[in-house]
Design a protein around this motif. Structure first.
Motif, short mmCIF file in Angstrom:
data_model
loop_
_atom_site.label_atom_id
_atom_site.label_comp_id
_atom_site.label_asym_id
_atom_site.label_seq_id
_atom_site.Cartn_x
_atom_site.Cartn_y
_atom_site.Cartn_z
N ILE A 109 48.17 44.21 42.94
CA ILE A 109 48.48 42.92 43.54
C ILE A 109 48.07 41.82 42.57
CG2 ILE A 109 48.13 43.76 45.91
CD1 ILE A 109 45.44 42.19 45.89
N ARG A 110 48.62 40.62 42.77
CA ARG A 110 48.17 39.48 41.98
C ARG A 110 48.31 38.22 42.82
NH1 ARG A 110 52.80 38.32 37.32
NH2 ARG A 110 54.65 38.76 38.58
N TYR A 111 47.48 37.26 42.50
CA TYR A 111 47.42 36.02 43.27
C TYR A 111 46.72 34.95 42.44
CZ TYR A 111 42.68 37.77 44.08
OH TYR A 111 41.41 38.26 43.90
N GLN A 112 46.87 33.71 42.88
CA GLN A 112 46.14 32.62 42.26
C GLN A 112 44.88 32.35 43.09
OE1 GLN A 112 48.70 29.21 41.90
NE2 GLN A 112 50.17 30.26 40.58
N PRO A 113 43.78 31.98 42.47
CA PRO A 113 42.56 31.72 43.22
C PRO A 113 42.73 30.55 44.19
CG PRO A 113 42.31 31.04 40.94
CD PRO A 113 43.59 31.79 41.01
N HIS A 114 42.28 30.75 45.42
CA HIS A 114 42.42 29.72 46.44
C HIS A 114 41.59 28.48 46.10
CE1 HIS A 114 42.70 27.78 50.32
NE2 HIS A 114 41.39 27.87 50.49
N ASN A 115 40.35 28.70 45.67
CA ASN A 115 39.48 27.60 45.25
C ASN A 115 38.48 28.14 44.23
OD1 ASN A 115 37.41 28.91 46.73
ND2 ASN A 115 38.03 27.83 48.59
N HIS A 116 37.52 27.32 43.86
CA HIS A 116 36.59 27.73 42.81
C HIS A 116 35.60 28.80 43.28
CE1 HIS A 116 34.30 24.78 45.09
NE2 HIS A 116 33.20 25.21 44.51
N LEU A 117 35.57 29.05 44.59
CA LEU A 117 34.66 30.07 45.12
C LEU A 117 35.37 31.39 45.43
CD1 LEU A 117 32.57 27.86 47.59
CD2 LEU A 117 31.95 28.60 45.28
N GLU A 118 36.65 31.46 45.09
CA GLU A 118 37.42 32.69 45.35
C GLU A 118 36.90 33.83 44.48
OE1 GLU A 118 39.48 34.77 47.30
OE2 GLU A 118 40.90 33.09 47.27
N ARG A 119 36.49 34.91 45.13
CA ARG A 119 35.97 36.07 44.40
C ARG A 119 36.96 37.22 44.45
NH1 ARG A 119 30.59 35.57 43.07
NH2 ARG A 119 29.48 33.85 44.10
N ASP A 120 37.04 37.94 43.36
CA ASP A 120 37.93 39.10 43.35
C ASP A 120 37.22 40.29 44.01
OD1 ASP A 120 36.14 40.20 41.49
OD2 ASP A 120 37.34 39.62 39.76
N CYS A 121 37.84 41.47 43.95
CA CYS A 121 37.29 42.64 44.64
C CYS A 121 35.95 43.09 44.07
CB CYS A 121 38.29 43.79 44.59
SG CYS A 121 38.82 44.23 42.91
N LEU A 122 35.60 42.64 42.88
CA LEU A 122 34.30 42.98 42.28
C LEU A 122 33.28 41.87 42.44
CD1 LEU A 122 35.53 44.70 38.98
CD2 LEU A 122 34.93 45.76 41.17
N GLY A 123 33.68 40.80 43.13
CA GLY A 123 32.75 39.69 43.36
C GLY A 123 32.71 38.67 42.25
N ASN A 124 33.66 38.73 41.32
CA ASN A 124 33.67 37.78 40.20
C ASN A 124 34.40 36.49 40.57
OD1 ASN A 124 32.39 39.65 38.44
ND2 ASN A 124 34.36 40.68 38.16
N LEU A 125 33.86 35.36 40.15
CA LEU A 125 34.48 34.07 40.38
C LEU A 125 35.61 33.84 39.37
CD1 LEU A 125 31.26 31.92 40.92
CD2 LEU A 125 32.97 32.48 42.66
N PRO A 126 36.51 32.89 39.66
CA PRO A 126 37.58 32.59 38.69
C PRO A 126 37.00 32.15 37.35
CG PRO A 126 38.05 31.58 40.82
CD PRO A 126 36.65 32.12 40.90
N VAL A 127 37.70 32.47 36.29
CA VAL A 127 37.28 32.03 34.96
C VAL A 127 37.35 30.51 34.87
CG1 VAL A 127 37.85 32.11 32.51
CG2 VAL A 127 38.01 34.19 33.90
N ASN A 128 38.36 29.91 35.51
CA ASN A 128 38.55 28.46 35.50
C ASN A 128 37.91 27.78 36.72
OD1 ASN A 128 40.00 28.64 33.16
ND2 ASN A 128 42.01 28.51 34.14
N ALA A 129 36.81 28.35 37.20
CA ALA A 129 36.20 27.84 38.43
C ALA A 129 35.87 26.35 38.34
CB ALA A 129 34.94 28.63 38.75
N ALA A 130 35.33 25.91 37.22
CA ALA A 130 34.95 24.50 37.08
C ALA A 130 36.17 23.60 37.12
CB ALA A 130 34.18 24.30 35.77
#
Length: 274
Positions: A109-130
């Motif tokens: 699957i693929r998706y765009q992060p909803h917000n800066h707190l969106e975590r993937d299945c491993l608990g990682n935050l977006p690279v572009n969180a800031a």
């Protein structure tokens, strides 16, 4: 004059009777202990299957529901999700959920992060969180790809955060899964809002994903008088696998009298609905 002293000790008959009674008591107590231990192990392993199945379904529902999310719904899918081979998933233009290769126990699957707190299945935050936090309601400039697959008896997740570069990671999610199947609910060209069938390889608009997990207890020798064929019969009926399938043969080979439980659910891909 004769003098008779008090009797001392036990006769042989009395000793044999006492030993016989003691043996029966010991055997009875031992059997009760064995039965209670077997019952406790059975209940504990059933609870293990139930908890593992429940967690697996909740985890898959949480992750699969993200498929196709766009921060800007005014942008067409073809533009938001260009063709990509990240994680060897081979996404076509506009595709956000697909089978991984020909495997029925792996999905991409693929998706765009909803917000800066969106975590993937491993608990990682977006690279572009800031940047995402400072610029809401804009293109995130990042696509998260997840590949969920069964490796041995463990549900694994591999992620790729695609920006100007690609950051990947892999980790374990749930263990104790003997088999896992993904099926895609698709519509038809004339009615693309209603699921007409579930198939392994989508040939139409994907509306839902159904996932079925076969949980297997960690402890062996818990079934009495039930062979592997009988224990796996329901799994074959639910998934439509034939007895000659290599997966069934592998399950029977690995079987050691474990307990099994089937967990199944489905998630509607609201982000992909037309």
């Amino acid at each position: 004059m004769n003098h008779h002293g008090d009797q001392a000790g036990l006769s042989l008959v009395e000793l044999m009777v006492a030993l016989a009674i003691s043996s029966f008591l010991i055997l009875g107590v031992t059997q009760i202990y064995i039965d209670n231990k077997r019952s406790y192990a059975f209940q504990q392993n059933q609870a293990e299957n139930q908890e593992g199945g429940r967690y697996t379904l909740l985890l898959l529902q949480q992750e699969l529901a993200k498929a196709g999310y766009r921060r800007r719904p005014d942008i067409p899918f073809d533009e938001a999700f260009p063709a990509s081979n990240a994680l060897d998933c081979d996404f076509g233009t506009g595709r956000a959920a697909k089978q991984f290769g020909t495997s029925q126990n792996a999905i991409c699957i693929r998706y765009q992060p909803h917000n800066h707190l969106e975590r993937d299945c491993l608990g990682n935050l977006p690279v572009n969180a800031a940047a995402i936090e400072d610029s809401p309601y804009t293109d995130a400039g990042e696509i998260i790809v997840e590949r969920l697959y069964l490796d041995g008896n463990t549900l694994m997740c591999q992620t790729a955060h695609i920006t100007s570069t690609t950051v990947t990671a892999t980790g374990e999610l749930v263990s104790g899964i003997a088999d896992l199947r993904f099926e895609f609910g698709v519509g038809t060209a004339s009615d693309d809002r209603r699921v007409s069938k579930y198939i392994a390889t989508p040939d139409g608009p994907v509306l839902t994903i159904r996932y079925t997990a076969l949980m297997r207890s960690s402890n062996p020798n818990l079934r009495e008088g039930i062979d592997a064929d009988t224990a796996l019969d329901n799994w074959m009926n639910v998934t439509g696998i034939s007895a000659e399938d290599t997966t069934v043969a592998a399950l029977k080979t690995a079987d050691k009298g474990n307990l099994y439980q089937i967990s199944q659910s489905a998630v509607m891909l609201r982000n992909l609905l037309p």
